[in-house]
Design a protein around this motif. Structure first.
Motif, PDB file in Angstrom:
ATOM      1  N   GLY A  15       0.689  -1.259  -0.066  1.00  0.00           N
ATOM      2  CA  GLY A  15       0.148   0.061  -0.156  1.00  0.00           C
ATOM      3  C   GLY A  15       0.822   1.096  -0.060  1.00  0.00           C
ATOM      4  O   GLY A  15       0.426   2.263   0.746  1.00  0.00           O
ATOM      5  N   TYR A  16       1.826   1.346  -0.766  1.00  0.00           N
ATOM      6  CA  TYR A  16       2.808   2.545  -0.740  1.00  0.00           C
ATOM      7  C   TYR A  16       3.253   3.056  -1.968  1.00  0.00           C
ATOM      8  O   TYR A  16       4.356   3.141  -2.594  1.00  0.00           O
ATOM      9  N   SER A  17       2.256   3.065  -2.980  1.00  0.00           N
ATOM     10  CA  SER A  17       2.438   3.857  -4.337  1.00  0.00           C
ATOM     11  C   SER A  17       3.103   2.629  -5.188  1.00  0.00           C
ATOM     12  O   SER A  17       3.733   1.561  -4.718  1.00  0.00           O
ATOM     13  N   HIS A  18       3.368   3.092  -6.406  1.00  0.00           N
ATOM     14  CA  HIS A  18       3.677   2.255  -7.562  1.00  0.00           C
ATOM     15  C   HIS A  18       5.324   2.095  -7.672  1.00  0.00           C
ATOM     16  O   HIS A  18       5.848   1.324  -8.121  1.00  0.00           O
ATOM     17  N   LEU A  19       5.890   3.076  -6.689  1.00  0.00           N
ATOM     18  CA  LEU A  19       7.524   3.084  -6.699  1.00  0.00           C
ATOM     19  C   LEU A  19       7.908   1.769  -5.975  1.00  0.00           C
ATOM     20  O   LEU A  19       8.749   1.247  -6.419  1.00  0.00           O
ATOM     21  N   THR A  20       6.984   1.494  -5.076  1.00  0.00           N
ATOM     22  CA  THR A  20       7.520   0.212  -4.411  1.00  0.00           C
ATOM     23  C   THR A  20       6.374  -0.654  -4.404  1.00  0.00           C
ATOM     24  O   THR A  20       5.843  -1.658  -3.653  1.00  0.00           O
ATOM     25  N   GLY A  21       6.010  -0.971  -5.707  1.00  0.00           N
ATOM     26  CA  GLY A  21       5.153  -2.156  -6.354  1.00  0.00           C
ATOM     27  C   GLY A  21       3.916  -1.976  -6.693  1.00  0.00           C
ATOM     28  O   GLY A  21       3.325  -2.791  -7.456  1.00  0.00           O
ATOM     29  N   GLY A  22       3.106  -1.177  -6.064  1.00  0.00           N
ATOM     30  CA  GLY A  22       1.636  -0.969  -6.430  1.00  0.00           C
ATOM     31  C   GLY A  22       0.898  -2.184  -5.743  1.00  0.00           C
ATOM     32  O   GLY A  22      -0.406  -2.417  -6.007  1.00  0.00           O
ATOM     33  N   TYR A  23       1.488  -2.741  -4.672  1.00  0.00           N
ATOM     34  CA  TYR A  23       0.654  -3.754  -4.161  1.00  0.00           C
ATOM     35  C   TYR A  23      -0.823  -3.120  -3.224  1.00  0.00           C
ATOM     36  O   TYR A  23      -0.359  -1.968  -2.591  1.00  0.00           O
ATOM     37  N   SER A  24      -1.793  -3.538  -3.297  1.00  0.00           N
ATOM     38  CA  SER A  24      -2.883  -3.225  -2.425  1.00  0.00           C
ATOM     39  C   SER A  24      -2.741  -3.396  -0.831  1.00  0.00           C
ATOM     40  O   SER A  24      -1.731  -4.534  -0.712  1.00  0.00           O
ATOM     41  N   GLY A  25      -2.845  -2.307  -0.146  1.00  0.00           N
ATOM     42  CA  GLY A  25      -2.570  -2.355   1.193  1.00  0.00           C
ATOM     43  C   GLY A  25      -3.454  -2.961   2.197  1.00  0.00           C
ATOM     44  O   GLY A  25      -4.438  -3.521   1.764  1.00  0.00           O
ATOM     45  N   GLY A  26      -3.365  -2.967   3.493  1.00  0.00           N
ATOM     46  CA  GLY A  26      -4.244  -3.527   4.373  1.00  0.00           C
ATOM     47  C   GLY A  26      -5.189  -2.622   5.182  1.00  0.00           C
ATOM     48  O   GLY A  26      -5.834  -3.082   6.236  1.00  0.00           O
ATOM     49  N   GLN A  27      -5.463  -1.325   4.815  1.00  0.00           N
ATOM     50  CA  GLN A  27      -6.602  -0.681   5.573  1.00  0.00           C
ATOM     51  C   GLN A  27      -7.851  -1.088   4.736  1.00  0.00           C
ATOM     52  O   GLN A  27      -8.305  -0.258   3.859  1.00  0.00           O
ATOM     53  N   ALA A  28      -8.262  -2.473   4.832  1.00  0.00           N
ATOM     54  CA  ALA A  28      -9.231  -2.882   4.048  1.00  0.00           C
ATOM     55  C   ALA A  28      -9.805  -3.940   4.726  1.00  0.00           C
ATOM     56  O   ALA A  28      -9.323  -4.606   5.913  1.00  0.00           O
ATOM     57  N   GLU A  29     -10.855  -4.830   4.256  1.00  0.00           N
ATOM     58  CA  GLU A  29     -11.310  -5.974   4.982  1.00  0.00           C
ATOM     59  C   GLU A  29     -10.613  -7.258   4.575  1.00  0.00           C
ATOM     60  O   GLU A  29     -10.622  -8.158   5.324  1.00  0.00           O
ATOM     61  N   TYR A  30      -9.857  -7.113   3.561  1.00  0.00           N
ATOM     62  CA  TYR A  30      -9.037  -8.435   3.065  1.00  0.00           C
ATOM     63  C   TYR A  30      -7.925  -7.980   2.364  1.00  0.00           C
ATOM     64  O   TYR A  30      -7.801  -6.902   1.840  1.00  0.00           O
ATOM     65  N   VAL A  31      -6.701  -8.550   2.473  1.00  0.00           N
ATOM     66  CA  VAL A  31      -5.693  -8.387   1.807  1.00  0.00           C
ATOM     67  C   VAL A  31      -5.045  -9.630   1.131  1.00  0.00           C
ATOM     68  O   VAL A  31      -4.999 -10.746   1.799  1.00  0.00           O
ATOM     69  N   ARG A  32      -4.273  -9.370   0.102  1.00  0.00           N
ATOM     70  CA  ARG A  32      -3.258 -10.337  -0.467  1.00  0.00           C
ATOM     71  C   ARG A  32      -2.032 -10.211   0.074  1.00  0.00           C
ATOM     72  O   ARG A  32      -1.563  -9.277   0.117  1.00  0.00           O
ATOM     73  N   VAL A  33      -1.348 -11.397   0.480  1.00  0.00           N
ATOM     74  CA  VAL A  33       0.004 -11.319   1.187  1.00  0.00           C
ATOM     75  C   VAL A  33       0.831 -12.320   0.352  1.00  0.00           C
ATOM     76  O   VAL A  33       0.553 -13.528   0.516  1.00  0.00           O
ATOM     77  N   PRO A  34       1.745 -11.425  -0.479  1.00  0.00           N
ATOM     78  CA  PRO A  34       2.654 -12.527  -1.222  1.00  0.00           C
ATOM     79  C   PRO A  34       3.759 -13.039  -0.334  1.00  0.00           C
ATOM     80  O   PRO A  34       3.850 -12.290   0.907  1.00  0.00           O
ATOM     81  N   PHE A  35       4.387 -14.040  -0.595  1.00  0.00           N
ATOM     82  CA  PHE A  35       5.522 -14.682   0.145  1.00  0.00           C
ATOM     83  C   PHE A  35       4.972 -14.891   1.749  1.00  0.00           C
ATOM     84  O   PHE A  35       5.787 -14.599   2.627  1.00  0.00           O
ATOM     85  N   SER A  36       3.993 -15.440   1.743  1.00  0.00           N
ATOM     86  CA  SER A  36       3.506 -15.622   3.060  1.00  0.00           C
ATOM     87  C   SER A  36       4.068 -16.593   4.033  1.00  0.00           C
ATOM     88  O   SER A  36       3.785 -16.788   5.188  1.00  0.00           O
ATOM     89  N   ASP A  37       4.908 -17.374   3.342  1.00  0.00           N
ATOM     90  CA  ASP A  37       5.736 -18.375   4.061  1.00  0.00           C
ATOM     91  C   ASP A  37       6.933 -17.633   5.078  1.00  0.00           C
ATOM     92  O   ASP A  37       7.680 -18.302   5.693  1.00  0.00           O
ATOM     93  N   VAL A  38       7.202 -16.483   4.381  1.00  0.00           N
ATOM     94  CA  VAL A  38       8.374 -15.726   5.025  1.00  0.00           C
ATOM     95  C   VAL A  38       8.121 -14.555   5.946  1.00  0.00           C
ATOM     96  O   VAL A  38       8.768 -14.433   7.000  1.00  0.00           O
ATOM     97  N   GLY A  39       7.039 -13.863   5.496  1.00  0.00           N
ATOM     98  CA  GLY A  39       6.901 -12.462   6.244  1.00  0.00           C
ATOM     99  C   GLY A  39       6.064 -12.713   7.648  1.00  0.00           C
ATOM    100  O   GLY A  39       6.389 -12.472   8.644  1.00  0.00           O
ATOM    101  N   PRO A  40       4.928 -13.219   7.375  1.00  0.00           N
ATOM    102  CA  PRO A  40       3.794 -12.972   8.724  1.00  0.00           C
ATOM    103  C   PRO A  40       4.376 -13.846   9.875  1.00  0.00           C
ATOM    104  O   PRO A  40       5.077 -14.987   9.734  1.00  0.00           O
ATOM    105  N   ILE A  41       4.132 -13.253  10.832  1.00  0.00           N
ATOM    106  CA  ILE A  41       4.466 -14.070  12.228  1.00  0.00           C
ATOM    107  C   ILE A  41       3.254 -14.386  12.940  1.00  0.00           C
ATOM    108  O   ILE A  41       1.947 -13.782  12.999  1.00  0.00           O
ATOM    109  N   VAL A  42       2.956 -15.655  13.326  1.00  0.00           N
ATOM    110  CA  VAL A  42       2.001 -16.094  14.023  1.00  0.00           C
ATOM    111  C   VAL A  42       1.936 -15.624  15.638  1.00  0.00           C
ATOM    112  O   VAL A  42       2.813 -15.924  16.251  1.00  0.00           O
ATOM    113  N   ILE A  43       0.515 -15.292  15.848  1.00  0.00           N
ATOM    114  CA  ILE A  43       0.432 -14.648  17.284  1.00  0.00           C
ATOM    115  C   ILE A  43      -0.029 -15.590  18.273  1.00  0.00           C
ATOM    116  O   ILE A  43      -1.203 -16.116  18.061  1.00  0.00           O
TER     117      ILE A  43
END
Ligand SMILES: NC(=O)c1ccc[n+]([C@@H]2O[C@H](COP(=O)([O-])OP(=O)(O)OC[C@H]3O[C@@H](n4cnc5c(N)ncnc54)[C@H](O)[C@@H]3O)[C@@H](O)[C@H]2O)c1
Ligand SMILES: [Zn+2]
Ligand SMILES: [Zn+2]
Lengths: 218, 397
Positions: free
Chosen positions: B128-156
């Motif tokens: 969610g930070y402009s097309h300079l950094t990829g143009g990915y849709s951000g998370g101020q939303a009901e749902y979000v697509r998370v790429p490389f979800s095996d690397v980034g997200p941390i289980v709480i």
């Protein structure tokens, strides 16, 4: 930069015309580093001294050369990451013949048939266009070890020419539209595919992806 | 679904947009439970970051529940995860040496040219930070697509509330890395410019890392009060000459390390800052770096300059001479979030770090535009805003 390049292509078209052939390819391989007094590859020179338009690009990929070589050697894989190539069909035979389906704007395609010109296992693959192609092209990809555990350095180099006249010019413009940019993007996508198993996209839905759009055009 | 979309300077709206889908094998889809507005979002809101397009979904600080996974994802449906704002593949050279925010494979190839031209190298992707950094849709939303979800997200773990862990996504590791980049030694005096969320976490981190004194600088009394409660000494730059005060408070030596947690939209009425403000307004792309310039002059010779504050382009009248002549060391960058999530989660669990003291407002997602406006205009009291997609909308307030 872009204008200069296009002018260069157009000029080359008129001057050189159709015939390039095998002899030129030998010269092409021979002068890979010629024409300058430093160690940079020729395509990094400020004024490109090749007779034909020339583009080149290198990336470093954190994978062994053998793995990268094997993937590239199967030309059917190339459309996975090459922007303008919709499909490549192998013809078989000893020279590794392949028929490319290359996208042109307005929905058309450009005929391109290639054969393998030279290959050295895990190090180099070179190909060139043969009769029946709308463009003359010579391509080469080289794989060399990067320092330490950084993987493999992959250099792509393409030299090309298109037939003269208005038709030729439009073909050149279509296929060779910003060729440097394309070579760069293609190599980046190759790197992504090899290092991550997928090609990054910020598409939100499947209908917005490159593949979806390619299928639409087909 | 509903999502906060960017339409232009000071124009963000909650709109209907299509739900995201799994596209690549390593993707996951999250149902957002909490998402924050970050100081970096204000740079977009103010039109100071190039490459934002109308309709872009913003938001890079978020967490939620896994509702769908691609076949290469290691997440499981139903897991609660916090997602780093930096999108990183885990397999490239930079990811392997934990420089996650320099990932070579997350920014789509066709989007890399703009940042490569600006910076000499393409940027990694951010949510969610402009097309300079990829143009990915951000998370101020009901749902979000998370790429490389095996690397980034941390289980709480279940016993931790959203509010306690949400900031692992961005500002907590950013404050922490900001302090780490100041290379703090036990007897050091460290000065932090900006008592926004990043500055406050930098203050807290610097104290945890053993700085003998931390001095926090801002002009909002309430924000300064929060820094004081953490254990910092404070300077109000509206009423005090900062450089002189810092020299005095460090016994005439100068502070050992400085942290710029302000970034490209520095407040203040110094002449150069006013000129930069005009240039920024007419699109001449000057970053307003007044806090950073002050920090470089204030730090002692041989000291360290840490810059977590975001800059996007060029800045004028940069004190390069002071940097060189004093032999300063500069550390900077978008945060390598993935490197810090696990150790910082542990510090939240064992009580070393307090992560909720700065939250001032919790709003339903529908009220996001109001959140932006107030986080920008009422900075004294609106210190950190969390948006909750599920929450009931209250009457206007
Ligand atoms: N490096 C990263 O990865 C990263 C991550 C998140 C945020 N950031 C950046 O960190 C910066 C701060 O973020 P935030 O969420 O705390 O934002 P914020 O806008 O809430 O806080 C900025 C604070 O700086 C103060 N300030 C302005 N000018 C000042 C000056 N001249 N001297 C002292 N203080 C001054 C403001 O009053 C405000 O309190 C932003 O630039 C943001 O983009 C960077
Ligand atoms: Zn942020
Ligand atoms: Zn990476």
């Amino acid at each position: 930069m872009k204008h200069k390049q296009e002018a260069g292509i157009a000029g080359g078209l008129v001057a050189v015309g159709l015939a390039v052939g095998t002899a030129a390819f030998g010269i092409f391989l021979g002068r890979r580093h010629s024409g300058g007094n430093d160690d940079a590859p020729q395509f990094a020179r400020r004024s490109n001294q090749a007779e034909h338009a020339l583009v080149g690009r290198s990336v470093t990929i954190r994978k062994p050369a053998a793995e990268l070589y094997e993937y590239w050697r199967d030309f059917c894989n190339l459309p996975e990451f090459m922007e303008n190539v919709e499909k490549i069909a192998k013809q078989g035979g000893p020279t590794g013949g392949a028929v490319w389906k290359v996208k042109a704007p307005g929905g058309g395609t450009i005929a391109l048939k290639t054969e393998i010109a030279e290959e050295v296992e895990n190090k180099r693959i070179a190909w060139r266009s043969v009769e029946g192609s709308d463009i003359e092209i010579m391509g080469e990809v080289r794989f060399s070890p990067a320092p330490g555990d950084r993987g493999t350095r992959v250099s792509l180099r393409i030299e090309y020419d298109a037939p003269g006249g208005a038709v030729g010019r439009s073909i050149a413009k279509a296929f060779l539209r910003e060729p440097e940019v394309q070579a760069r993007h293609d190599l980046k996508r190759f790197k992504m595919l090899m290092e991550t198993g997928e090609i990054a996209t910020s598409a939100h839905r499947r209908s917005e992806t490159r593949e979806a759009k390619q299928q639409e055009n087909a | 679904m509903r999502a906060l979309t960017w339409h232009g300077t000071h124009d963000v709206r909650v709109d209907n947009v299509p739900d995201p889908q799994v596209i690549n094998p390593r993707d996951a889809i999250l149902k957002i439970t909490s998402t924050a507005i970050c100081g970096s979002d204000l740079h977009l809101y103010d039109g100071a970051i190039p490459g934002a397009l109308p309709g872009d979904v913003l938001g890079h600080e978020f967490m939620g529940e896994v509702v769908e996974t691609g076949k290469g994802s290691t997440l499981k449906k139903g897991q609660r995860v916090v997602v780093p704002f930096t999108i990183s593949c885990g397999g490239c050279f930079h990811c392997k040496i934990q420089q996650y925010s320099a990932c070579e494979n997350s920014n789509p190839a066709e989007k890399q040219d703009m940042s490569a031209t600006l910076y000499g190298h393409p940027m990694a992707a951010l949510f969610g930070y402009s097309h300079l950094t990829g143009g990915y849709s951000g998370g101020q939303a009901e749902y979000v697509r998370v790429p490389f979800s095996d690397v980034g997200p941390i289980v709480i773990p279940d016993h931790l509330e959203d509010d306690q862990v949400l900031f692992l996504s961005d500002i907590l590791p950013t404050g922490w890395m900001g302090a780490e980049n100041a290379e703090i030694q036990p007897d050091d005096t460290v000065a932090v410019w900006g008592c926004g969320p990043v500055g406050l976490f930098a203050v807290q981190s610097a104290l945890v890392m053993g700085a003998s004194k931390v001095i926090a600088i801002d002009h909002y009394p309430h924000r300064l009060e929060l820094a004081k409660q953490l254990g910092a000494e404070v300077i109000n730059f509206k009423t005090t000459n900062v450089r002189e005060a810092l020299m005095e408070m460090s016994g005439g030596i100068g502070v050992d390390a400085v942290i710029d947690a302000v970034g490209m939209e520095s407040h203040g009425f110094a002449v150069d800052n006013m000129i930069d403000m005009v240039k920024q307004k007419v699109g001449m792309g000057a970053d307003r770096a007044s806090a950073l310039k002050q920090a470089i002059l204030a730090v002692r010779p041989g000291g360290r300059v840490s810059i977590p504050g975001v800059y996007g382009g060029m800045t004028d009248k940069f004190p390069l001479g002071a940097l060189m002549e004093k032999g300063l060391k500069v550390n900077s960058g978008q945060t390598h979030v993935q490197k810090y999530t696990q150790p910082l989660l542990e510090k939240i669990e064992d009580g070393t770090l307090d992560t909720t003291f700065l939250i001032s407002h919790r709003l339903p997602l529908e009220d996001a535009a109001r959140g932006y406006k107030n986080f920008r205009e009422q900075q004294n009291s609106w210190t950190k805003v969390i948006l909750k997609p599920g929450m009931e909308k209250e009457g206007a307030g």
